[in-house]
Structures are given as structure tokens and as C-alpha cells.
Design an enzyme around this catalytic site. Sequence first.
Site, mmCIF file in Angstrom:
data_model
loop_
_atom_site.group_PDB
_atom_site.id
_atom_site.type_symbol
_atom_site.label_atom_id
_atom_site.label_comp_id
_atom_site.label_asym_id
_atom_site.label_seq_id
_atom_site.Cartn_x
_atom_site.Cartn_y
_atom_site.Cartn_z
ATOM 1 N N ASN A 99 0.851 -1.197 0.000
ATOM 2 C CA ASN A 99 0.000 0.000 0.000
ATOM 3 C C ASN A 99 0.880 1.238 0.000
ATOM 4 O O ASN A 99 2.106 1.127 0.025
ATOM 5 C CB ASN A 99 -0.953 -0.033 1.195
ATOM 6 N N ASP A 136 -3.801 -6.398 4.434
ATOM 7 C CA ASP A 136 -4.875 -7.217 5.002
ATOM 8 C C ASP A 136 -4.925 -8.619 4.390
ATOM 9 O O ASP A 136 -5.537 -9.515 4.943
ATOM 10 C CB ASP A 136 -6.226 -6.524 4.810
ATOM 11 N N LYS A 186 9.568 -17.119 -10.900
ATOM 12 C CA LYS A 186 8.847 -15.937 -11.384
ATOM 13 C C LYS A 186 7.731 -16.383 -12.336
ATOM 14 O O LYS A 186 7.965 -17.253 -13.190
ATOM 15 C CB LYS A 186 9.837 -15.030 -12.116
ATOM 16 N N PHE A 226 -4.117 2.708 14.855
ATOM 17 C CA PHE A 226 -4.402 3.722 13.841
ATOM 18 C C PHE A 226 -5.551 3.227 12.967
ATOM 19 O O PHE A 226 -5.742 2.013 12.822
ATOM 20 C CB PHE A 226 -3.173 3.973 12.955
ATOM 21 N N LYS A 257 -10.604 -4.243 18.824
ATOM 22 C CA LYS A 257 -9.204 -4.664 18.970
ATOM 23 C C LYS A 257 -8.661 -4.395 20.374
ATOM 24 O O LYS A 257 -7.466 -4.517 20.614
ATOM 25 C CB LYS A 257 -8.349 -3.967 17.914
HETATM 26 N N1 CTP Z 1 -3.534 -3.798 11.772
HETATM 27 C C1 CTP Z 1 -2.798 -4.887 12.224
HETATM 28 N N2 CTP Z 1 -2.776 -6.054 11.502
HETATM 29 C C2 CTP Z 1 -3.469 -6.169 10.378
HETATM 30 C C3 CTP Z 1 -4.255 -5.082 9.897
HETATM 31 C C4 CTP Z 1 -4.256 -3.908 10.610
HETATM 32 O O1 CTP Z 1 -2.161 -4.774 13.261
HETATM 33 N N3 CTP Z 1 -3.429 -7.307 9.704
HETATM 34 C C5 CTP Z 1 -3.553 -2.566 12.555
HETATM 35 C C6 CTP Z 1 -2.900 -1.364 11.918
HETATM 36 O O2 CTP Z 1 -1.525 -1.279 12.288
HETATM 37 C C7 CTP Z 1 -3.691 -0.219 12.497
HETATM 38 C C8 CTP Z 1 -5.058 -0.813 12.755
HETATM 39 O O3 CTP Z 1 -4.889 -2.198 12.728
HETATM 40 O O4 CTP Z 1 -3.156 0.199 13.737
HETATM 41 C C9 CTP Z 1 -6.153 -0.437 11.821
HETATM 42 O O5 CTP Z 1 -5.834 -0.706 10.507
HETATM 43 P P1 CTP Z 1 -6.933 -0.532 9.350
HETATM 44 O O6 CTP Z 1 -6.361 -1.077 8.098
HETATM 45 O O7 CTP Z 1 -7.461 0.871 9.337
HETATM 46 O O8 CTP Z 1 -8.089 -1.427 9.905
HETATM 47 P P2 CTP Z 1 -8.580 -2.838 9.537
HETATM 48 O O9 CTP Z 1 -8.806 -3.571 10.799
HETATM 49 O O10 CTP Z 1 -7.693 -3.462 8.531
HETATM 50 O O11 CTP Z 1 -10.031 -2.513 8.970
HETATM 51 P P3 CTP Z 1 -10.526 -2.059 7.510
HETATM 52 O O12 CTP Z 1 -9.437 -2.391 6.536
HETATM 53 O O13 CTP Z 1 -11.772 -2.866 7.341
HETATM 54 O O14 CTP Z 1 -10.833 -0.592 7.611
#
Ligand code: CTP
Length: 400
Positions: free
Chosen positions: A209, A278, A288, A322, A340
Site C-alpha cells: 500500500n 490485510d 517468477k 491507527f 481490537k
Molecule cells: N492492523 C494490524 N494487523 C493487520 C491489519 C491492521 O495490526 N493485519 C492494525 C494497523 O496497524 C492499524 C489498525 O490495525 O493500527 C487499523 O488498521 P486498518 O487497516 O485501518 O483497519 P482494519 O482492521 O484493517 O479494517 P478495515 O481495513 O476494514 O478498515
Amino acid sequence: MNLVLGVGGGIAAYKAAELARVLLERGHSVQVVMTSAAQQFVRPLTFAALTGRKVLTELFPRGSEETLASATEHIRVAQECELLAVAPATANLLARFAHGLADDLLTALYLAFSGPVVLAPAMNTHMWRHAATQRNVETLRQRGHVIVEPEEGPLACGMVGPGRLADPARIVEAIEAAAARRRDLEGECVLVTAGPTQEPLDPVRFISNRSSGKMGYALAEAALARGARVILISGPVQLAPPTGAELVRVQTATQMREAVLERLPEATIVIKAAAVADYYLAEVPRQKRKKSAARWSLELDPTPDILAEVGQLKGDRILVGFAAETENLVEEARRKLLAKNCDMLVANRVEDAFGADDNELTLVLRTGETIQLGRGSKRELADKILDRTLQLRLSLHAAR
Ligand code: CTP
């Protein structure tokens, strides 16, 4: 507090006398350093009479004995003082600080000083708005210095606009807040995660990302400046690690999870600023993938949610997460906070969060409060997040 008040060469130099008086009244001990331009506006005698101390003006004092002590006075003063305040900070001084020039006593002292710095600029509106000055101010903010923004109003040059030295009361307030922050994280171990993760698809491709890591690195820098031990677990970013941080480099969400769980027992505060991917490809091919005309479909698995896992294990630690959102910022942040088991969720908009040097943040706290931190540089916001983290811990402990 023992502080140095640097006075630059601007019309507002006379207002520095009032500032010195208020600082003395509030029990601080003030050593004044004047640039040669400042002495065109006010004589050192004014400050000497106010502070009862000799005003320092020369890097190599003339007429004094040529000893090592006189040649290294700027080092001694830098070691003895707890805070450096500069008012008025002229465009020229800001430029010399930003670029590390050390051609007089005040700029040499600045380089030799490692504590908190508060700068109160004052100048003509055009000089303040000039891209060069704004770039220098940004550099100094990123370095963690406090900038007491000039006020709008009629200026000595006849113009009306931003450029007037801030009111002494505002400068004193900024000085005292900066001094209070100093070393208030001593004894703490802050674990920060930062940057994106990269999830490989084959030996050359990955999904990731747009996270730059700037917010997490700013938090690590701010925590270090306030005396904490810092463990920085970072995905791949283009940033120099802050000096003094224990840097753990990782690539994938799985590696980040392992590093976080391994270092968690040492931490007293955990801040998860990383933008963890995610989804990931569980079985990464060793070769590859060759290009072909056929469609390529991928089946991705969810990555472990590290924040949620730490939420279950956190014990007495303060856990800060965050959330980057495109809609329903506060509602989504509160949902994630509860889901969380965090103590605080820092919410930002996706369009602000990625890549830029500044940001606009909202804090959602376990205590039910929602706090708008407003817009600022990531480094300034990092200090505000840490301020709230410490306050939150006090109120959570008191409630137990
Ligand atoms: N986070 C994490 N591990 C993951 C995904 C997210 O620890 N696999 C943590 C990030 O570091 C951040 C928080 O979760 O502190 C929120 O991340 P965000 O991407 O906004 O939330 P998600 O739970 O992934 O929800 P969504 O994508 O549905 O908004």
C-alpha cells in the site's frame, strides 16, 4: 529552568526584553545571546540589566583572554542550558538553523545543543510567506522544534498580514510546554510499528500500500527526544531511521507479527502506526510467473490482525492503534478501538494519511472522549499523540 534566549535582528527585538522579564518573573534563569543584527535594534545592556547576566554576543570574544574557555563558550552554554528559545527568529536565522550554518555564537550554540528548541519568528509578511522561509520552517518543524506562529496585524514596514512576533504570553506558554515534555518518557519502552508491509506474489512481485512510514518514524523520533527507549518495527520505507531507535526491519505482515510478539514483553507503550496488508498469498511460487495472455487470478488469505492480537495480550500496556478511513471516521475508529481492545485509536483520512508531511488527526479514547488534534506536521502531531497517551494512562490507572 535554565534557558537560553536567543535574540535575532528584527524590529521585534525590543519585545524580547518583555519576554525575558516574564520568564524571569516565572522563576526561570535566562541567559541572553544576541546576534550582531539584534544589537542594531537593542543594546545588550538592556538585557544585561534585566537578567543580571552578561549578554553573550561573540563566537570569539575580542579583548578577552584567548583561552580555550573563551573559544568554546558556545559548547559550555549549550551543555548547561535546558531549552533554547529564539525570539524574534528572523528569516535569516531560520535559514541558518535549517541548514546548519554556524557562523556566529547563536547558530553555533544551536548546533551544539540537543534539547528542546522553541522558535518565535517575526518578519515582513512577504518574507514569512516566501517559499524559502516556509521550507525552512517545515524543516525545523520536522526536526521537532516548536514554532510559535507569528500573529497577523499591522507590521512595522506598513504592511498588514502575518509576521508580528507572537504575544510574550504565548511564547512563554510554548516554552514551558516544551520543557515539560522533555524526558517525560524516561523509563518507558515504546514499541512503534511503521510503514507498509509487502506481501510477495512471486520472487519479483508483491502487493502493498502507499504508506510512507512518516507518521511511525515521527512517533519514534518524538518518543526518543522525550527520553524513551524505542523499538521501531518497520516495513520497507525510504526513510533514515531515527538515531537511537532499535530498528527491526520486516517485509511481510507475518514477519511484523513475529517481531511485535517477540519484543512485546519489553514494551510499556505500543503504537501500531503500520499499514499492515490485510491479505497475502499463502503459497508463494519459487519461480517468477511468466507473462501470458491468460488471466491471472489470485486467491488471497487474510493476514493475522496484529493489533487485535496485542489487544488480547496487552496487560497494563497502553495500546494505540491507527485507522485510515474514507468515510465515517469517528464511528469506524470507535468500532476498531473496541474490537481490537485498544486504549486509543488515531483516526485519519486516507487522503491525508499516506505520503504527506502533514496530517489531520482525530483521537478516539477508551474513556469515551473524542479529541480533534487538527492539522499539523506529523512530527508535531506525534508529540500530541504522546501527550495524550501519557494522560490516558494516568486516568486509566486512577480509574482502576
Ligand atoms: N492492523 C494490524 N494487523 C493487520 C491489519 C491492521 O495490526 N493485519 C492494525 C494497523 O496497524 C492499524 C489498525 O490495525 O493500527 C487499523 O488498521 P486498518 O487497516 O485501518 O483497519 P482494519 O482492521 O484493517 O479494517 P478495515 O481495513 O476494514 O478498515
